[in-house]
Scaffold this active site. Structure first.
Site, PDB file in Angstrom:
ATOM      1  N   ASN A   8       0.862  -1.183   0.000  1.00 47.89           N
ATOM      2  CA  ASN A   8       0.000   0.000   0.000  1.00 47.89           C
ATOM      3  C   ASN A   8       0.898   1.232   0.000  1.00 47.89           C
ATOM      4  OD1 ASN A   8      -1.835   2.024   0.500  1.00 47.89           O
ATOM      5  ND2 ASN A   8      -2.351   1.361   2.592  1.00 47.89           N
ATOM      6  N   TRP A   9       0.991   1.878  -1.156  1.00 45.00           N
ATOM      7  CA  TRP A   9       1.918   3.015  -1.288  1.00 45.00           C
ATOM      8  C   TRP A   9       1.329   4.293  -0.713  1.00 45.00           C
ATOM      9  CZ3 TRP A   9       4.059   2.351  -7.020  1.00 45.00           C
ATOM     10  CH2 TRP A   9       4.813   1.182  -7.085  1.00 45.00           C
ATOM     11  N   LYS A  10       0.068   4.278  -0.363  1.00 42.63           N
ATOM     12  CA  LYS A  10      -0.621   5.447   0.203  1.00 42.63           C
ATOM     13  C   LYS A  10      -0.426   6.682  -0.703  1.00 42.63           C
ATOM     14  CE  LYS A  10      -0.051   3.426   4.717  1.00 42.63           C
ATOM     15  NZ  LYS A  10      -0.156   3.623   6.139  1.00 42.63           N
ATOM     16  N   HIS A  96      -9.660   0.918   5.108  1.00 43.67           N
ATOM     17  CA  HIS A  96      -8.372   1.143   5.760  1.00 43.67           C
ATOM     18  C   HIS A  96      -8.580   2.113   6.926  1.00 43.67           C
ATOM     19  CE1 HIS A  96      -4.257   2.451   6.461  1.00 43.67           C
ATOM     20  NE2 HIS A  96      -3.871   1.343   5.831  1.00 43.67           N
ATOM     21  N   GLU A  98      -7.038   4.576   7.862  1.00 42.28           N
ATOM     22  CA  GLU A  98      -6.879   6.000   7.536  1.00 42.28           C
ATOM     23  C   GLU A  98      -8.131   6.553   6.854  1.00 42.28           C
ATOM     24  OE1 GLU A  98      -3.082   5.459   5.621  1.00 42.28           O
ATOM     25  OE2 GLU A  98      -2.235   4.997   7.583  1.00 42.28           O
ATOM     26  N   GLU A 166      -5.316  -5.260  10.767  1.00 34.83           N
ATOM     27  CA  GLU A 166      -4.341  -4.186  10.900  1.00 34.83           C
ATOM     28  C   GLU A 166      -4.619  -3.410  12.185  1.00 34.83           C
ATOM     29  OE1 GLU A 166      -2.423  -3.013   6.969  1.00 34.83           O
ATOM     30  OE2 GLU A 166      -4.150  -1.734   7.222  1.00 34.83           O
ATOM     31  N   GLY A 172       2.376   2.096  10.821  1.00 30.54           N
ATOM     32  CA  GLY A 172       3.359   3.167  10.699  1.00 30.54           C
ATOM     33  C   GLY A 172       4.075   3.529  11.990  1.00 30.54           C
ATOM     34  N   SER A 210       3.346  -2.197  10.443  1.00 36.29           N
ATOM     35  CA  SER A 210       4.800  -2.172  10.712  1.00 36.29           C
ATOM     36  C   SER A 210       5.510  -3.470  10.328  1.00 36.29           C
ATOM     37  CB  SER A 210       5.060  -1.816  12.180  1.00 36.29           C
ATOM     38  OG  SER A 210       4.670  -0.485  12.422  1.00 36.29           O
ATOM     39  N   GLY A 231       2.742  -1.226   4.339  1.00 39.71           N
ATOM     40  CA  GLY A 231       2.719   0.194   3.975  1.00 39.71           C
ATOM     41  C   GLY A 231       4.129   0.684   3.682  1.00 39.71           C
TER      42      GLY A 231
HETATM   43  C1  PEP Z   1      -0.933   0.127   6.179  1.00 38.03           C
HETATM   44  O1  PEP Z   1      -1.095   1.336   6.152  1.00 38.03           O
HETATM   45  O2  PEP Z   1      -1.784  -0.623   5.659  1.00 38.03           O
HETATM   46  C2  PEP Z   1       0.270  -0.395   6.820  1.00 38.03           C
HETATM   47  C3  PEP Z   1       0.285  -1.650   7.132  1.00 38.03           C
HETATM   48  O3  PEP Z   1       1.288   0.492   7.041  1.00 38.03           O
HETATM   49  P1  PEP Z   1       2.736   0.182   7.666  1.00 38.03           P
HETATM   50  O4  PEP Z   1       3.238  -1.102   7.075  1.00 38.03           O
HETATM   51  O5  PEP Z   1       3.574   1.353   7.280  1.00 38.03           O
HETATM   52  O6  PEP Z   1       2.544   0.059   9.141  1.00 38.03           O
END
Ligand code: PEP
Length: 249
Positions: A8-10, A96, A98, A166, A172, A210, A231
């Site tokens: 997921n490049w956001k 998600h 976010e 998640e 993050g 993470s 992410g």
């Molecule tokens: C995500 O936003 O779906 C995610 C898992 O982010 P990260 O790996 O950076 O924690």
């Protein structure tokens, strides 16, 4: 089950960076000497078509990070599942944390988005998970079970979607639940899915939050973990390639 590694490049990068990353993964794939997991890259909307063009003859699929539940209409700034399919997306992330946090998305809209994606032929990746307070007070299992019940439409088929656990506090942050916690929650998810849907045990269940090159193999080796949603680490070619190579099935 073949594992899934989803990046997921956001809202990150430029078109040139997205193209460079996609080309980098394409080159690694072409040189790979071992069987690979399902790999899905989810760039932001403006870069979807460039990334799809680069990966069109490769086994890497492309997904979007959200969609609108309606097929078309006066919804300024939104993008429909039909439009995503039209440009070549195969997957779409829905719910998600976010989106839930910054766009106040709740179960009703999430269910509609899942339904619209499936109806058009996209595979949604539903994200669920507890927040820090819920984790601290030992309510994780309850929250996860509640979200599965409220966010998933009841009449879907197992091959049509994926579910990612998640924990919000892990996204993050560099923090992750213990392997024992992940195992327990993923086990509960499989159980809930198999009691709710015929063949529900076949729904791929992923962990996200993470994930790094260091912890990927340990998490992927847990029972009931069918893949990872990544992410930050998915934006780094070498690290994400290590995560991909940590998959065994
Ligand atoms: C995500 O936003 O779906 C995610 C898992 O982010 P990260 O790996 O950076 O924690």
């Amino acid at each position: 089950m073949q594992q899934y590694i989803i990046g997921n490049w956001k809202m990150n990068g430029t078109k040139a960076e997205a193209q460079k990353l996609a080309t980098g993964f394409l080159n690694r794939i072409q040189e790979a000497t071992r069987p690979l997991p399902h790999i899905v890259l989810c760039p932001s909307y403006p870069y979807l078509t460039s990334v799809i063009e680069i990966l069109k003859h490769s086994p890497i699929d492309v997904g979007a990070q959200d969609c609108h539940p309606e097929k078309s209409g006066a919804f300024t700034g939104d993008v429909s599942a039909a439009q995503l399919l039209d440009v070549g997306c195969k997957y779409v992330i829905i719910g998600h944390s976010e989106r839930r946090r910054y766009h106040h998305e709740g179960s009703a809209i999430i269910r509609r988005k899942i339904e619209s994606a499936i109806k058009i032929g996209l595979r949604p990746i539903l994200c669920i998970g507890e927040n820090a307070e819920e984790h601290k007070t030992g309510r994780t299992l309850h929250i996860v079970s509640q979200q599965l019940a409220s966010d998933l439409p009841s009449d879907q088929k197992p091959h049509e979607f994926l579910v990612a656990y998640e924990p919000l506090w892990a996204i993050g942050s560099g923090q992750t639940p213990s392997l024992k916690e992940v195992e327990e929650i993923m086990g509960l998810m499989k159980y809930e899915l198999s009691t709710r849907l015929l063949g529900g045990a076949l729904i791929p269940t992923l962990y996200g939050g993470s994930v790094t090159a260091e912890n990927a193999a340990d998490i992927l080796n847990l029972p009931h973990v069918d893949g990872l949603l990544v992410g930050g680490a998915s934006l780094k070619l070498d690290e994400f390639w290590e995560v991909i190579n940590a998959s065994e099935r």
